[in-house]
Design an enzyme around this catalytic site. Structure first.
Site, PDB file in Angstrom:
ATOM      1  N   PHE A  84      -5.621  -1.719   6.740  1.00  0.00           N
ATOM      2  CA  PHE A  84      -5.885  -0.693   8.044  1.00  0.00           C
ATOM      3  C   PHE A  84      -7.206   0.058   7.781  1.00  0.00           C
ATOM      4  O   PHE A  84      -8.080  -0.008   8.756  1.00  0.00           O
ATOM      5  CB  PHE A  84      -4.745   0.083   8.559  1.00  0.00           C
ATOM      6  CG  PHE A  84      -4.636   1.047   9.158  1.00  0.00           C
ATOM      7  CD1 PHE A  84      -5.531   1.139  10.364  1.00  0.00           C
ATOM      8  CD2 PHE A  84      -4.238   2.260   8.841  1.00  0.00           C
ATOM      9  CE1 PHE A  84      -5.621   2.243  11.155  1.00  0.00           C
ATOM     10  CE2 PHE A  84      -4.509   3.430   9.609  1.00  0.00           C
ATOM     11  CZ  PHE A  84      -5.076   3.449  10.786  1.00  0.00           C
ATOM     12  N   ILE A  85      -7.318   0.923   6.909  1.00  0.00           N
ATOM     13  CA  ILE A  85      -8.230   1.906   6.711  1.00  0.00           C
ATOM     14  C   ILE A  85      -9.721   1.237   6.255  1.00  0.00           C
ATOM     15  O   ILE A  85     -10.596   1.285   6.603  1.00  0.00           O
ATOM     16  CB  ILE A  85      -8.075   3.058   5.673  1.00  0.00           C
ATOM     17  CG1 ILE A  85      -6.773   3.873   6.427  1.00  0.00           C
ATOM     18  CG2 ILE A  85      -8.998   3.893   5.713  1.00  0.00           C
ATOM     19  CD1 ILE A  85      -6.136   4.813   5.547  1.00  0.00           C
ATOM     20  N   LEU A 107      -5.072  -9.799  -0.097  1.00  0.00           N
ATOM     21  CA  LEU A 107      -4.172  -9.924   1.196  1.00  0.00           C
ATOM     22  C   LEU A 107      -2.680  -9.972   1.074  1.00  0.00           C
ATOM     23  O   LEU A 107      -2.022 -10.566   1.891  1.00  0.00           O
ATOM     24  CB  LEU A 107      -4.606 -11.393   1.695  1.00  0.00           C
ATOM     25  CG  LEU A 107      -6.036 -11.560   2.032  1.00  0.00           C
ATOM     26  CD1 LEU A 107      -6.389 -13.089   2.453  1.00  0.00           C
ATOM     27  CD2 LEU A 107      -6.570 -10.536   2.968  1.00  0.00           C
ATOM     28  N   ALA A 167      -3.895  -0.551  -2.665  1.00  0.00           N
ATOM     29  CA  ALA A 167      -2.613  -0.307  -2.992  1.00  0.00           C
ATOM     30  C   ALA A 167      -1.428  -0.822  -2.150  1.00  0.00           C
ATOM     31  O   ALA A 167      -1.629  -0.997  -1.369  1.00  0.00           O
ATOM     32  CB  ALA A 167      -2.548   1.407  -2.744  1.00  0.00           C
ATOM     33  N   SER A 203      -2.931  10.184  -1.833  1.00  0.00           N
ATOM     34  CA  SER A 203      -2.305  10.565  -0.710  1.00  0.00           C
ATOM     35  C   SER A 203      -1.396  12.030  -0.913  1.00  0.00           C
ATOM     36  O   SER A 203      -1.179  12.528  -1.983  1.00  0.00           O
ATOM     37  CB  SER A 203      -0.907   9.539  -0.674  1.00  0.00           C
ATOM     38  OG  SER A 203       0.196   9.887  -0.254  1.00  0.00           O
ATOM     39  N   TYR A 257       5.465   5.172  -4.910  1.00  0.00           N
ATOM     40  CA  TYR A 257       4.279   5.138  -4.195  1.00  0.00           C
ATOM     41  C   TYR A 257       3.359   6.423  -4.613  1.00  0.00           C
ATOM     42  O   TYR A 257       2.291   6.453  -5.186  1.00  0.00           O
ATOM     43  CB  TYR A 257       4.531   5.276  -2.807  1.00  0.00           C
ATOM     44  CG  TYR A 257       3.257   5.391  -1.938  1.00  0.00           C
ATOM     45  CD1 TYR A 257       2.312   4.194  -1.750  1.00  0.00           C
ATOM     46  CD2 TYR A 257       2.705   6.551  -1.412  1.00  0.00           C
ATOM     47  CE1 TYR A 257       1.156   4.317  -0.940  1.00  0.00           C
ATOM     48  CE2 TYR A 257       1.611   6.695  -0.508  1.00  0.00           C
ATOM     49  CZ  TYR A 257       0.848   5.804  -0.447  1.00  0.00           C
ATOM     50  OH  TYR A 257      -0.313   5.980   0.334  1.00  0.00           O
TER      51      TYR A 257
HETATM   52  N1  NAD Z   1      -2.472   4.826   6.195  1.00  0.00           N
HETATM   53  C1  NAD Z   1      -2.142   6.110   5.600  1.00  0.00           C
HETATM   54  O1  NAD Z   1      -1.385   6.775   6.620  1.00  0.00           O
HETATM   55  C2  NAD Z   1      -2.455   6.295   4.295  1.00  0.00           C
HETATM   56  C3  NAD Z   1      -1.933   8.022   4.033  1.00  0.00           C
HETATM   57  C4  NAD Z   1      -2.354   8.256   2.547  1.00  0.00           C
HETATM   58  C5  NAD Z   1      -3.055   7.343   1.740  1.00  0.00           C
HETATM   59  N2  NAD Z   1      -3.323   5.993   2.155  1.00  0.00           N
HETATM   60  C6  NAD Z   1      -4.015   5.333   1.303  1.00  0.00           C
HETATM   61  O2  NAD Z   1      -5.130   4.435   1.965  1.00  0.00           O
HETATM   62  C7  NAD Z   1      -5.404   3.375   1.392  1.00  0.00           C
HETATM   63  C8  NAD Z   1      -5.278   2.435   2.455  1.00  0.00           C
HETATM   64  O3  NAD Z   1      -4.363   2.446   3.278  1.00  0.00           O
HETATM   65  P1  NAD Z   1      -3.802   1.750   4.589  1.00  0.00           P
HETATM   66  O4  NAD Z   1      -3.080   2.229   5.253  1.00  0.00           O
HETATM   67  O5  NAD Z   1      -5.107   0.819   5.088  1.00  0.00           O
HETATM   68  O6  NAD Z   1      -2.855   0.438   3.868  1.00  0.00           O
HETATM   69  P2  NAD Z   1      -2.880  -1.228   3.931  1.00  0.00           P
HETATM   70  O7  NAD Z   1      -1.906  -1.664   3.094  1.00  0.00           O
HETATM   71  O8  NAD Z   1      -3.274  -1.644   5.288  1.00  0.00           O
HETATM   72  O9  NAD Z   1      -4.258  -1.549   2.990  1.00  0.00           O
HETATM   73  C9  NAD Z   1      -4.321  -1.711   1.599  1.00  0.00           C
HETATM   74  C10 NAD Z   1      -4.840  -3.008   1.173  1.00  0.00           C
HETATM   75  O10 NAD Z   1      -4.988  -3.235  -0.192  1.00  0.00           O
HETATM   76  C11 NAD Z   1      -4.543  -4.465  -0.473  1.00  0.00           C
HETATM   77  N3  NAD Z   1      -4.070  -4.599  -1.805  1.00  0.00           N
HETATM   78  C12 NAD Z   1      -2.759  -4.195  -2.439  1.00  0.00           C
HETATM   79  N4  NAD Z   1      -2.612  -4.612  -3.691  1.00  0.00           N
HETATM   80  C13 NAD Z   1      -3.903  -4.978  -3.957  1.00  0.00           C
HETATM   81  C14 NAD Z   1      -4.456  -5.547  -5.344  1.00  0.00           C
HETATM   82  N5  NAD Z   1      -3.797  -5.342  -6.330  1.00  0.00           N
HETATM   83  N6  NAD Z   1      -5.606  -6.360  -5.154  1.00  0.00           N
HETATM   84  C15 NAD Z   1      -6.438  -6.091  -4.062  1.00  0.00           C
HETATM   85  N7  NAD Z   1      -5.951  -5.532  -3.080  1.00  0.00           N
HETATM   86  C16 NAD Z   1      -4.722  -5.217  -2.715  1.00  0.00           C
HETATM   87  C17 NAD Z   1      -3.700  -4.869   0.584  1.00  0.00           C
HETATM   88  O11 NAD Z   1      -3.382  -6.497   0.815  1.00  0.00           O
HETATM   89  C18 NAD Z   1      -4.072  -4.072   1.909  1.00  0.00           C
HETATM   90  O12 NAD Z   1      -4.901  -4.817   2.459  1.00  0.00           O
HETATM   91  C19 NAD Z   1      -4.220   2.892   0.290  1.00  0.00           C
HETATM   92  O13 NAD Z   1      -4.575   3.269  -0.792  1.00  0.00           O
HETATM   93  C20 NAD Z   1      -3.068   4.028   0.726  1.00  0.00           C
HETATM   94  O14 NAD Z   1      -2.112   4.341  -0.140  1.00  0.00           O
HETATM   95  C21 NAD Z   1      -3.038   5.608   3.443  1.00  0.00           C
END
Ligand code: NAD
Length: 308
Positions: free
Chosen positions: A12-13, A34, A81, A123, A149
Site C-alpha cells: 500500500f504505502i 508479493l 514487513a 510503527s 508485530y
Molecule cells: N499502513 C499502516 O497503517 C502502517 C502503520 C505503521 C507502519 N506501517 C509500516 O509501513 C510499511 C508499509 O505498510 P503497508 O501498509 O504498505 O503494508 P503492506 O502489507 O501493504 O506492504 C508491505 C509489503 O512488504 C512485502 N513484504 C513482506 N515481507 C517481505 C519480505 N520478506 N521480502 C520482501 N517483501 C516483503 C509485502 O508483500 C507487502 O507488499 C510496513 O513496514 C508497515 O509495518 C504501516
C-alpha cells in the site's frame, strides 16, 4: 537526483512512495516478495523508465547486495514487513522473519554495498499501552509492544540504531499510526466500507466500540517523511549532485563530523527570492541546478587546465 531502493514496494504505502519519489526525478528500484503486495499497485510506476521491479524476499541478502550494486543505490526506504497482524497471532514467526530478520538482512546488504542512508517505516505499536497518554518526544515510552508485530518493529529499530552507529549509516525511523488510502487491504475503514457494500442497511463495529485511534492519509505520510529526510540531507545531496555530474559511481561519501566545516562557516543558510519575485524577477535556476551546472563547468575547466 537519487538512486533509491524501496522494499515492500508492491504494498500500500510502498507503491505510493515509488510514484512520489519517481515524480521527484529519482530513479527507483523496488523489491517485494508479493506475500501481501500486488503487482496491480505498480501499474503507474511500471510505466516509468526510472522504475525497476524485482520480485525478491529481502531476507535473501546476497541477491539484495547484487541489486544495490547493480542499480548503484545510495538510499534505502525499508517498508517490507508482515502487516497482517491478525494472522501473525497464530504464526508469530512471520513477524520475526518478515520484520526483524528482513530488517537485519537489509542492513547487512547495505553494509556490504554503497547506501549509507536508511528510512524505516516503524510503527506506533512499539510503544505498547499508552493509556490516556500521547506518545510525544519527551515520553517516548513505554516501549512495551503488545503484539509480535510491534516487537518486530522495536527489534528492527534496535538493529538500525546499532548499524547506524557502527557502519556510518544515516537512519530515519518513522513511527506512524494508521495510514489510509485507497490501496489499503485491511483495517477498520476498509472493514466498514466492505461491510456496507455487502449490506447497506447495517454495520457491526468490532470490539467494544470504545477504540480511539489516529488516522492519516498516505499522501501526508509520504510528504511528511520526505520533508524530514530532505531537511537533514542538504549537504549530502549537494555532494551527490556533484558526483553525478562528474559521471562517477561508487564514490564513498563520508561526513567528517565536525560542527563547523571551516572556521566562520554558517552551516544553515536558507534564503528565498520571494521579495525579488514580488517585483517580477526570479532566478532561472534553483539551488540544485546551480550546483549541477557549476560542478559540470568546473569539471570541464579543470580537465582543460590539466590537459594544457
Ligand atoms: N499502513 C499502516 O497503517 C502502517 C502503520 C505503521 C507502519 N506501517 C509500516 O509501513 C510499511 C508499509 O505498510 P503497508 O501498509 O504498505 O503494508 P503492506 O502489507 O501493504 O506492504 C508491505 C509489503 O512488504 C512485502 N513484504 C513482506 N515481507 C517481505 C519480505 N520478506 N521480502 C520482501 N517483501 C516483503 C509485502 O508483500 C507487502 O507488499 C510496513 O513496514 C508497515 O509495518 C504501516
Amino acid at each position: 537526483l537519487k538512486r533509491i531502493l524501496i522494499t515492500g514496494v508492491a504494498g500500500f504505502i510502498g507503491s505510493y512512495l515509488a510514484e512520489y519519489l519517481i515524480g521527484q526525478g529519482n530513479y527507483v528500484v523496488g523489491v517485494d516478495n508479493l506475500s501481501n503486495g500486488s503487482i496491480q499497485n505498480l501499474k503507474e510506476s511500471g510505466e516509468c523508465k526510472d522504475f525497476k521491479f524485482v520480485q525478491l524476499d529481502v531476507r535473501e541478502t546476497n541477491k539484495l547486495v547484487d541489486i544495490l550494486l547493480q542499480h548503484e543505490v545510495t538510499e534505502v526506504w525499508h517498508l517490507a514487513a508482515n502487516t497482517d497482524i491478525i494472522s501473525s497471532h497464530d504464526n508469530p514467526m512471520r513477524d520475526f522473519q518478515d520484520c526483524t530478520e528482513a530488517t537485519f538482512s537489509v542492513l547487512e546488504a547495505m553494509r556490504r554495498s554503497l547506501p549509507r542512508r536508511i528510512i524505516f517505516a516503524s510503527s506506533g505499536s512499539v510503544y505498547g499501552p499508552l493509556g490516556s497518554g500521547i506518545a510525544v518526544p519527551e515520553t517516548v515510552g513505554p516501549l512495551k509492544p503488545m503484539s509480535t508485530y510491534g516487537a518486530g518493529k522495536l527489534a528492527s529499530e534496535a538493529f538500525i540504531s546499532a548499524y547506524s552507529n557502527l557502519y556510518n549509516i544515516d537512519a530515519f525511523i518513522f513511527r506512524f499510526g494508521n495510514v489510509l488510502g485507497d490501496r489499503i487491504n485491511h483495517g477498520v475503514v476498509y472493514d466498514f466500507v466492505r461491510k456496507l457494500i455487502g449490506d447497506p442497511t447495517q454495520l457491526q463495529i468490532r470490539g467494544d466500540g470504545s477504540q480511539e485511534k489516529n488516522y492519516f492519509l498516505v499522501s501526508d505520510c509520504i510528504a511528511g517523511m520526505n520533508f524530514f529526510v530532505n531537511k537533514y540531507s542538504f549537504a549530502e545531496l549537494e555532494a551527490r549532485i556533484v558526483v553525478e555530474e562528474l559521471d562517477l559511481y561508487g564514490v564513498d561519501i563520508s561526513i567528517e563530523g565536525a560542527k563547523l566545516a571551516w572556521p566562520g562557516d554558517q552551516p544553515i543558510v536558507r534564503l528565498d527570492c520571494g521579495l525579488a519575485r514580488s517585483f517580477g524577477w526570479d532566478c532561472e535556476q534553483d539551488s540544485d541546478s546551480a550546483v549541477r551546472i557549476t560542478a559540470k563547468q568546473l569539471y570541464l575547466k579543470f580537465k582543460m587546465e590539466g590537459s594544457q
